[in-house]
Design an enzyme around this catalytic site. Structure first.
Site, mmCIF file in Angstrom:
data_model
loop_
_atom_site.group_PDB
_atom_site.id
_atom_site.type_symbol
_atom_site.label_atom_id
_atom_site.label_comp_id
_atom_site.label_asym_id
_atom_site.label_seq_id
_atom_site.Cartn_x
_atom_site.Cartn_y
_atom_site.Cartn_z
ATOM 1 N N CYS A 20 0.841 -1.209 0.000
ATOM 2 C CA CYS A 20 0.000 0.000 0.000
ATOM 3 C C CYS A 20 0.874 1.257 0.000
ATOM 4 C CB CYS A 20 -0.958 -0.037 1.194
ATOM 5 S SG CYS A 20 -2.368 1.078 1.006
ATOM 6 N N HIS A 61 -3.702 -5.594 1.212
ATOM 7 C CA HIS A 61 -3.424 -5.928 2.608
ATOM 8 C C HIS A 61 -3.938 -7.344 2.898
ATOM 9 C CE1 HIS A 61 -2.187 -1.937 3.932
ATOM 10 N NE2 HIS A 61 -3.230 -1.420 3.298
#
Length: 481
Positions: free
Chosen positions: A326, A426
Site C-alpha cells: 500500500c 493488505h
C-alpha cells in the site's frame, strides 16, 4: 459496556473473548465501539472501514464486520489532527480542539448505529475508549460515560493489574466520576493477573468495599491473546519468533495496518525485525518490507531522514528482496504527487525511493474493497483488502503487474529482476499458500501453519479462559436488566 481505567488494559480482547463466549451459547452477538482511534483498520462487508479490533470482535461473534460496529473512527495523521471516518466513510479531518465541536452531531451517528445493531442482536457488547476517568473530556463525550448515559447501557470497569496500581486506578475512577456516571458501573474486572489468585482476594474485597461495585472476576494473564491481530501500536512491538530468515520492517511514525506482519511472525523459520529510528537496516535481511502508512509522504521523508533509503538501495544491490504494501508500494516508485493537498500542502511533489518504475498521484477518492486473486506468474492465491488513496502507474506496473484480481484488474508492480515488488493488497500473508510462496522465495523452511485456523483456535481458548474466571452469567444478567 466494557470501559477501562486506562488505555491498553485489555478492553478490546475482553470484548472479543466475550463475543465468542456468548455466541457459542447460541446468542446473536454484535460488538460495538462508539469511537475508536487507530490507523489499523479493516474493510467491512458493506464497503466501509472500521477499527481492526471491531473486525476481530465480529469474527469472534461469527458475523461479518459492519460499519455500524464502529461508527466513528479517528485515524491520526499528525501529532494533533486526525482523519474522521463516520459510519465507514471519510467526512473530513479535524484537529483535537476542533473535533470537540463535532461531537454533538457525531453522537447522532453513534446512537443510530447502536440502534441498528440492537435491533438485529440478542446482545451488544460495547467497548469504551481510553480511560473512563478522563473527566476533562467528559463534556460532549461519545466514547465512554457520555455514550453509556445516552444509550442507558450498564458499564463494567476493567483494570490491568500487570501494569501496577490497579486498586488505586479502580477506586480512583469512582472518586473522580460524578455520581450519575459512577452509578452506571455495575461491577469490575481485574485483568492480566499473574501468580496465586488467593493473594489478591483481599484486594478484590477492598475495591468492592470502597466502590460498592461487585467483583465479576480476576482474569489470569493469557499469553496467546497477544498473537491475535492488534490495532494499538503496542501490538506492533510484541516479540515474534526467532528464525534463520530475517524480514526487516522500518518503523515509521505513521505506520498503519501492521497486522499484515502477524502471519509472518508465526512462522518458525522466519524472524520479523522491527527497525527502530536511529538504527540501520540489518545487512542480513532477506526481505525489507515497507508496510502501509496513513501519511505516505511524511513517512517517506522520515525514511530518507533516517538514511534507510541508502540502506534499502544497498540491500537491493546485494540481491535482497523488497516488498512494499500500500503506502510502502507508493514509496518504492519514482515520485508521489499531491496536487489536491490530501496529505498537506497542495501541489507538493516528492521524489520516491526509485526502486520501481512507477509514480503515484494522491486523489481524494478512497478505495475500500475486499479482493481476491492470484500473484503473477505463479498463480498463488490470496484474499485481502484494499484501503488506499492514490493511483499508481508506470512501466513496471503495465509490463510486470504483481497480481491479477478475480475481477480481471491488475494490481501492483514488479522490477525487471523480480526482486522488488509492490502491491495495494493488505492481508496477503494470511493466506497459507501465498505465505508459502514467500517462504520459498526467501529460502525459509516451509511449515504446516494454518494461520486463520490458529486465530480461531486462540479465540476459542480465550473464551474458555474467560468462562473459567469471569461470572459470565452475571454479566449476561446485567445486560438484560
Amino acid at each position: 459496556m466494557i470501559q477501562g481505567t486506562g488505555s491498553n488494559v485489555g478492553k478490546s480482547l475482553l470484548v472479543a473473548g466475550l463475543c465468542r463466549v456468548f455466541a457459542r451459547k447460541g446468542l446473536k452477538v454484535r460488538p460495538f465501539k462508539p469511537q475508536n482511534m487507530s490507523n489499523n483498520a479493516a474493510v467491512t462487508a458493506d464497503g466501509g472501514e472500521i477499527g481492526r479490533a471491531q473486525a476481530l470482535q465480529a469474527r469472534a461473534a461469527g458475523v461479518a464486520p459492519s460499519v455500524h460496529m464502529n461508527p466513528v473512527l479517528l485515524k491520526p495523521q499528525s501529532e494533533i489532527g486526525s482523519q474522521v471516518v463516520v459510519q465507514g466513510r471519510v467526512v473530513g479531518t479535524a484537529k483535537a480542539r476542533e473535533y470537540q465541536s463535532w461531537k454533538p452531531r457525531l453522537m447522532e451517528a453513534v446512537l443510530d448505529s447502536f440502534s441498528r445493531l440492537s435491533d438485529e442482536a440478542d446482545l451488544v457488547l460495547v467497548e469504551g475508549a481510553g480511560s473512563a476517568s478522563e473527566v476533562n473530556l467528559r463534556a460532549g463525550d461519545i466514547a465512554n460515560m457520555g455514550f453509556a448515559r445516552a444509550a442507558d447501557v450498564p458499564v463494567v470497569l476493567v483494570g490491568d493489574i500487570d501494569r501496577g496500581g490497579v486498586i488505586a486506578s479502580l477506586v480512583g475512577t469512582k472518586a473522580v466520576l460524578d455520581e450519575a456516571d459512577a452509578a452506571m458501573i455495575r461491577g469490575f474486572i481485574v485483568n492480566r493477573f499473574r501468580g496465586d489468585p488467593a493473594l489478591f482476594e483481599s484486594g478484590m474485597s477492598f475495591v468492592s468495599e470502597r466502590t460498592g461495585w461487585p467483583a465479576l472476576g480476576l482474569v489470569p494473564h493469557f499469553a496467546d491473546a497477544a498473537r491475535l491481530p492488534a490495532e494499538d501500536g503496542l501490538g506492533l512491538r510484541r516479540e515474534g519468533r526467532k528464525g534463520s530468515v530475517v524480514v526487516a520492517v522500518p518503523v515509521t511514525p505513521w505506520i498503519s495496518n501492521f497486522d499484515d506482519l502477524d502471519p509472518l511472525r508465526e512462522e518458525t523459520g522466519m524472524e520479523v525485525v522491527l527497525v527502530e529510528p536511529g538504527r540501520p537496516l540489518p545487512a542480513e535481511a532477506a526481505l525489507v518490507l515497507l508496510p502501509g502508512s496513513k501519511t505516505t509522504i511524511d513517512d517517506l521523508l522520515f525514511i530518507r531522514a533516517q538514511g534507510w533509503d541508502i540502506d534499502l538501495k544497498a540491500h537491493a544491490r546485494r540481491g535482497g528482496r523488497v516488498l512494499g504494501l500500500c503506502g510502502g508500494y507508493q514509496m518504492l516508485g519514482n515520485r508521489i504527487d499531491d496536487p489536491f493537498g490530501i496529505e498537506g500542502e497542495a501541489g507538493r511533489s516528492v521524489e520516491g525511493l526509485g526502486l520501481l518504475d512507477v509514480a503515484t498521484t494522491l486523489t481524494a477518492k478512497k478505495r475500500l474493497e475486499a479482493v481476491t486473486g492470484t500473484t503473477i506468474p505463479d498463480g498463488a492465491p490470496f484474499s485481502g483488502y484494499e484501503m488506499h488513496i492514490g493511483e499508481t502507474s508506470g512501466l513496471d506496473a503495465s509490463r510486470r503487474a504483481f497480481a491479477r484480481l478475480e475481477n480481471g484488474r491488475l494490481d501492483g508492480a514488479v522490477s525487471p529482476d523480480g526482486r522488488v515488488a509492490g502491491t495495494y493488497v493488505h492481508g496477503l500473508f494470511s493466506v497459507d499458500r501465498q505465505r508459502a510462496r514467500w517462504l520459498q522465495l526467501l529460502g525459509a523452511e516451509t511449515s504446516d501453519l494454518a494461520y486463520e485456523a490458529l486465530v480461531d483456535d486462540i479465540l476459542d481458548r480465550f473464551a474458555d479462559h474467560l468462562e473459567a474466571h469471569l461470572d459470565c452469567e452475571r454479566l449476561l444478567a446485567l445486560s438484560a436488566r
